[in-house]
Write a protein that holds these residues in place. Structure first.
Motif: not given
Length: 160
Positions: A41-43, A73-74, A78-80, A82-88
């Motif tokens: 839950d990144l949000a 920054t925040l 958050r973007a990093q 999201g990319r990290a969690l998308a791969g596993g």
């Protein structure tokens, strides 16, 4: 009833209890962060941070020197993430070592060990870090204002 209200109003701060942050509030926010992160839950996770929060990633070298990886920054963090969690998948175990409240009880500092289990495809790996996180009372409530993760060598059976 009016007498009770008047007595409470006159007592003011004496009955209000301690002003500012408590250790329990800080620990509760760290636990909420951990639950949100582990649920993906990144949000929810990033809602616990102040918009001005800074994230620093670094490593402890073999010679005990700090090797910087970068600061974010925040929005960048958050973007990093999201990319990290998308791969596993990634699960973190956070073990608090200390919660230090500032004398004015408006800010706090947490030190913790973090063990991340990262799953990619058929394999997984473990990354350990020391985390320093800062917190402040803001108009929006208690928020994290910064987080520094220092990657360290994992010790057998240890939390980072």
């Amino acid at each position: 009833m009016k007498a009770l209200l008047l007595a409470l109003a006159l007592a003011g701060p004496a009955l209000a209890g301690p002003a500012g942050l408590t250790e329990a509030q800080v620990r509760s926010l760290v636990e909420r962060q951990s639950r949100a992160w582990n649920a993906g839950d990144l949000a929810g996770y990033f809602a616990t941070f102040d918009p001005t929060a800074r994230f620093t990633d670094q490593a402890l070298g073999n010679d005990n020197s700090i090797v910087p990886y970068g600061a974010s920054t925040l929005a960048q963090a958050r973007a990093q993430s999201g990319r990290a969690l998308a791969g596993g998948g990634m699960q973190e175990t956070v073990t608090l070592d200390a919660v230090t409240l500032a004398p004015d009880r408006r800010t706090a500092r947490v030190s913790a060990g973090v063990v991340s289990e990262i799953t990619r495809g058929p394999g997984s790996r473990r990354v350990c870090a020391r985390r320093i996180e800062t917190f402040a009372l803001t108009p929006a409530g208690l928020r994290a204002t910064g987080q520094t993760d220092t990657v360290v060598r994992c010790r057998a059976g240890a939390g980072g």
